[in-house]
Design a protein around this motif. Structure first.
Motif, PDB file in Angstrom:
ATOM      1  N   ILE A 144       0.864  -1.176   0.000  1.00  0.00           N
ATOM      2  CA  ILE A 144       0.000   0.000   0.000  1.00  0.00           C
ATOM      3  C   ILE A 144       0.901   1.226   0.000  1.00  0.00           C
ATOM      4  O   ILE A 144       2.027   1.181   0.505  1.00  0.00           O
ATOM      5  N   GLY A 145       0.423   2.320  -0.582  1.00  0.00           N
ATOM      6  CA  GLY A 145       1.182   3.563  -0.560  1.00  0.00           C
ATOM      7  C   GLY A 145       0.932   4.347   0.717  1.00  0.00           C
ATOM      8  O   GLY A 145       0.021   4.036   1.492  1.00  0.00           O
ATOM      9  N   ASP A 146       1.729   5.383   0.923  1.00  0.00           N
ATOM     10  CA  ASP A 146       1.562   6.188   2.133  1.00  0.00           C
ATOM     11  C   ASP A 146       0.179   6.830   2.188  1.00  0.00           C
ATOM     12  O   ASP A 146      -0.474   6.844   3.235  1.00  0.00           O
ATOM     13  N   GLY A 147      -0.306   7.312   1.055  1.00  0.00           N
ATOM     14  CA  GLY A 147      -1.628   7.925   1.042  1.00  0.00           C
ATOM     15  C   GLY A 147      -2.730   6.937   1.345  1.00  0.00           C
ATOM     16  O   GLY A 147      -3.725   7.273   2.011  1.00  0.00           O
ATOM     17  N   GLY A 148      -2.580   5.700   0.890  1.00  0.00           N
ATOM     18  CA  GLY A 148      -3.599   4.687   1.096  1.00  0.00           C
ATOM     19  C   GLY A 148      -3.813   4.337   2.552  1.00  0.00           C
ATOM     20  O   GLY A 148      -4.893   3.854   2.933  1.00  0.00           O
ATOM     21  N   SER A 162      -4.462  -8.895  13.210  1.00  0.00           N
ATOM     22  CA  SER A 162      -3.968  -9.017  14.575  1.00  0.00           C
ATOM     23  C   SER A 162      -4.853  -9.921  15.422  1.00  0.00           C
ATOM     24  O   SER A 162      -4.360 -10.787  16.153  1.00  0.00           O
ATOM     25  N   TYR A 163      -6.164  -9.738  15.309  1.00  0.00           N
ATOM     26  CA  TYR A 163      -7.100 -10.503  16.135  1.00  0.00           C
ATOM     27  C   TYR A 163      -6.981 -12.002  15.868  1.00  0.00           C
ATOM     28  O   TYR A 163      -7.017 -12.814  16.798  1.00  0.00           O
ATOM     29  N   TRP A 164      -6.841 -12.342  14.583  1.00  0.00           N
ATOM     30  CA  TRP A 164      -6.747 -13.756  14.208  1.00  0.00           C
ATOM     31  C   TRP A 164      -5.307 -14.253  14.119  1.00  0.00           C
ATOM     32  O   TRP A 164      -5.064 -15.414  13.795  1.00  0.00           O
ATOM     33  N   ASP A 165      -4.343 -13.349  14.362  1.00  0.00           N
ATOM     34  CA  ASP A 165      -2.928 -13.724  14.352  1.00  0.00           C
ATOM     35  C   ASP A 165      -2.544 -14.379  13.029  1.00  0.00           C
ATOM     36  O   ASP A 165      -1.948 -15.464  12.989  1.00  0.00           O
ATOM     37  N   LEU A 166      -2.857 -13.696  11.935  1.00  0.00           N
ATOM     38  CA  LEU A 166      -2.745 -14.279  10.605  1.00  0.00           C
ATOM     39  C   LEU A 166      -1.368 -14.038   9.972  1.00  0.00           C
ATOM     40  O   LEU A 166      -0.680 -13.072  10.305  1.00  0.00           O
ATOM     41  N   PRO A 167      -0.982 -14.910   9.040  1.00  0.00           N
ATOM     42  CA  PRO A 167       0.322 -14.774   8.365  1.00  0.00           C
ATOM     43  C   PRO A 167       0.287 -13.738   7.239  1.00  0.00           C
ATOM     44  O   PRO A 167       0.239 -14.063   6.055  1.00  0.00           O
ATOM     45  N   VAL A 168       0.297 -12.463   7.630  1.00  0.00           N
ATOM     46  CA  VAL A 168       0.254 -11.356   6.667  1.00  0.00           C
ATOM     47  C   VAL A 168       1.425 -10.415   6.938  1.00  0.00           C
ATOM     48  O   VAL A 168       1.744 -10.138   8.097  1.00  0.00           O
ATOM     49  N   VAL A 169       2.039  -9.925   5.879  1.00  0.00           N
ATOM     50  CA  VAL A 169       3.062  -8.883   5.988  1.00  0.00           C
ATOM     51  C   VAL A 169       2.557  -7.662   5.231  1.00  0.00           C
ATOM     52  O   VAL A 169       2.314  -7.726   4.021  1.00  0.00           O
ATOM     53  N   PHE A 170       2.370  -6.565   5.946  1.00  0.00           N
ATOM     54  CA  PHE A 170       1.919  -5.306   5.352  1.00  0.00           C
ATOM     55  C   PHE A 170       3.153  -4.472   4.998  1.00  0.00           C
ATOM     56  O   PHE A 170       3.929  -4.113   5.885  1.00  0.00           O
ATOM     57  N   VAL A 171       3.329  -4.177   3.713  1.00  0.00           N
ATOM     58  CA  VAL A 171       4.449  -3.356   3.259  1.00  0.00           C
ATOM     59  C   VAL A 171       3.900  -2.007   2.807  1.00  0.00           C
ATOM     60  O   VAL A 171       3.137  -1.922   1.841  1.00  0.00           O
ATOM     61  N   ILE A 172       4.274  -0.950   3.535  1.00  0.00           N
ATOM     62  CA  ILE A 172       3.847   0.410   3.184  1.00  0.00           C
ATOM     63  C   ILE A 172       4.961   1.048   2.362  1.00  0.00           C
ATOM     64  O   ILE A 172       6.068   1.265   2.865  1.00  0.00           O
ATOM     65  N   GLU A 173       4.688   1.349   1.102  1.00  0.00           N
ATOM     66  CA  GLU A 173       5.669   2.009   0.246  1.00  0.00           C
ATOM     67  C   GLU A 173       5.481   3.523   0.377  1.00  0.00           C
ATOM     68  O   GLU A 173       4.623   4.111  -0.274  1.00  0.00           O
ATOM     69  N   ASN A 174       6.277   4.110   1.224  1.00  0.00           N
ATOM     70  CA  ASN A 174       6.188   5.548   1.466  1.00  0.00           C
ATOM     71  C   ASN A 174       7.152   6.270   0.537  1.00  0.00           C
ATOM     72  O   ASN A 174       8.356   6.360   0.796  1.00  0.00           O
ATOM     73  N   ASN A 175       6.597   6.796  -0.568  1.00  0.00           N
ATOM     74  CA  ASN A 175       7.444   7.535  -1.504  1.00  0.00           C
ATOM     75  C   ASN A 175       7.313   9.041  -1.309  1.00  0.00           C
ATOM     76  O   ASN A 175       7.699   9.823  -2.168  1.00  0.00           O
ATOM     77  N   GLN A 176       6.738   9.432  -0.161  1.00  0.00           N
ATOM     78  CA  GLN A 176       6.670  10.816   0.294  1.00  0.00           C
ATOM     79  C   GLN A 176       5.564  11.642  -0.345  1.00  0.00           C
ATOM     80  O   GLN A 176       5.334  12.788   0.044  1.00  0.00           O
ATOM     81  N   TRP A 177       4.841  11.035  -1.320  1.00  0.00           N
ATOM     82  CA  TRP A 177       3.798  11.800  -1.990  1.00  0.00           C
ATOM     83  C   TRP A 177       2.560  10.941  -2.226  1.00  0.00           C
ATOM     84  O   TRP A 177       2.638   9.895  -2.857  1.00  0.00           O
ATOM     85  N   ALA A 178       1.423  11.419  -1.699  1.00  0.00           N
ATOM     86  CA  ALA A 178       0.124  10.842  -2.041  1.00  0.00           C
ATOM     87  C   ALA A 178      -0.444  11.716  -3.158  1.00  0.00           C
ATOM     88  O   ALA A 178      -1.136  12.699  -2.904  1.00  0.00           O
ATOM     89  N   ILE A 179      -0.078  11.369  -4.366  1.00  0.00           N
ATOM     90  CA  ILE A 179      -0.286  12.209  -5.560  1.00  0.00           C
ATOM     91  C   ILE A 179       0.477  13.525  -5.346  1.00  0.00           C
ATOM     92  O   ILE A 179       1.659  13.587  -5.607  1.00  0.00           O
ATOM     93  N   SER A 180      -0.194  14.567  -4.831  1.00  0.00           N
ATOM     94  CA  SER A 180       0.483  15.855  -4.615  1.00  0.00           C
ATOM     95  C   SER A 180       0.527  16.247  -3.147  1.00  0.00           C
ATOM     96  O   SER A 180       0.979  17.357  -2.820  1.00  0.00           O
ATOM     97  N   THR A 181       0.069  15.372  -2.250  1.00  0.00           N
ATOM     98  CA  THR A 181       0.081  15.657  -0.817  1.00  0.00           C
ATOM     99  C   THR A 181       1.289  14.996  -0.170  1.00  0.00           C
ATOM    100  O   THR A 181       1.460  13.777  -0.289  1.00  0.00           O
TER     101      THR A 181
END
Length: 330
Positions: A144-148, A162-181
């Motif tokens: 997911i991006g930073d804006g998302g 977290s509640y179900w303790d599931l095998p998920v890795v969340f990768v946040i791609e922070n490229n410093q811009w949510a379009i223009s924000t």
């Protein structure tokens, strides 16, 4: 984590492959061959290659954000199928329905992007839940991006994972811009802090360093595979191109942008590093690039030669056929 020379060369080859492929996409788009919009990955290649190389073939990748082509390539979708999808042709992995933002390939465990930004994390949680119910040790990685991360659906996904303790890795791609924000408008100093209330392991890293990404995501995947639950990784990168091709970026400081292009290019930095360390030679790089160029050109020809969709296929895969009552009462 020790990374051998063969693995390092593989990282470089995949990043060069993504870069060359996207350079060609940019050219084809500018020439008018590719319709719609394209959002290219410049600056994200280290993250895409590092995380994908940490995954097994049977692990799911649920893609998110706008910069997706590198993720498709890194997950193993053939270049020809990706290019044909961008062309809107039947030879695309989604038969031309999806375009640049919506490539999926279930056989390769690539779960495609939904219609809105920041909505892929709940499906990733569902995929992880399904794998757990089937008794596998497969993991779901989702991007997911930073804006998302401002969307409620992202936080809902964190709650359920977290509640179900599931095998998920969340990768946040922070490229410093949510379009223009700018991402500085978001409240946390580190976007990985979103995992803290859920007691998830979380880490913020330099996403332009492919080896750092590989190491961090590998550790998170290993925890998930061993039943230790989800993690959040913030991969900080620089967006080295516009939001979309044609965006004039009047909201960015031109001097800062040029400095980022010089300092934070994951492909060029890793290339220079491996050359300096003697892991590759200029001759080996030339051979690598020649082979990549041939593969990219074959992908373009495959897309050009692929047939256009038949008009009647517009009514396939919809809830009601005919869609607007055409032919009713005849």
């Amino acid at each position: 984590m020790a990374i051998d020379e063969e693995t390092s060369r593989g990282f470089l080859r995949e990043m060069l492959r993504i870069r060359a492929f996207e350079d060609e996409i940019k050219t084809r788009f500018q020439e008018g061959e590719i319709p719609g919009f394209v959002h290219l990955d410049y600056g994200h290649e280290g993250t895409h290659v590092g995380m994908s190389q940490a995954m097994r073939d049977d692990d799911w990748l649920a893609v998110g954000g706008a910069r997706l082509v590198g993720q498709y390539v890194a997950k193993g979708v053939p270049l020809g199928e990706v290019m044909a999808e961008l062309y809107g042709k039947r030879g695309g992995s989604n038969k031309g329905y999806g375009g640049q933002m919506h490539v999926s390939d279930v056989d390769r465990k690539l779960y495609g992007h939904a219609a809105t930004i920041g909505s892929g994390q709940n499906p990733a949680v569902g995929l992880a839940f399904a794998e757990e119910m089937k008794g596998t040790d497969n993991v779901a990685v989702t991007t997911i991006g930073d804006g998302g991360t401002s969307r409620g659906s992202f936080h809902t996904a964190l709650v359920f994972a977290s509640y179900w303790d599931l095998p998920v890795v969340f990768v946040i791609e922070n490229n410093q811009w949510a379009i223009s924000t700018p991402s500085s408008a978001l409240s946390p100093d580190n976007l990985s802090d979103y995992g803290i209330p859920h007691k998830m392991p979380n880490e913020s890293i330099d996403g332009s360093d492919v080896e750092r990404v590989y190491e961090t995501v590998s550790e998170a995947i290993e925890r998930a595979r061993n039943g230790e639950g989800p993690s959040v990784v913030e991969s900080r990168v620089a967006r080295l191109g516009p939001h979309f091709e044609g965006d004039k970026q009047t909201y960015r400081d031109e001097t800062e942008f040029e400095e980022e292009r010089a300092l934070k290019d994951p492909v060029e930095n890793y290339r220079e590093r491996l050359l300096a360390d003697g892991v590759v030679t200029e001759e080996e790089l030339d051979d690598m690039l020649e082979a990549i160029h041939e593969e990219v050109q074959e992908a373009v020809e495959f897309a050009r030669d692929s047939p256009d969709p038949d008009p009647e296929t517009a009514y396939e895969n919809v809830y009601r056929t005919p869609l607007y009552g055409q032919g009713e009462g005849s």
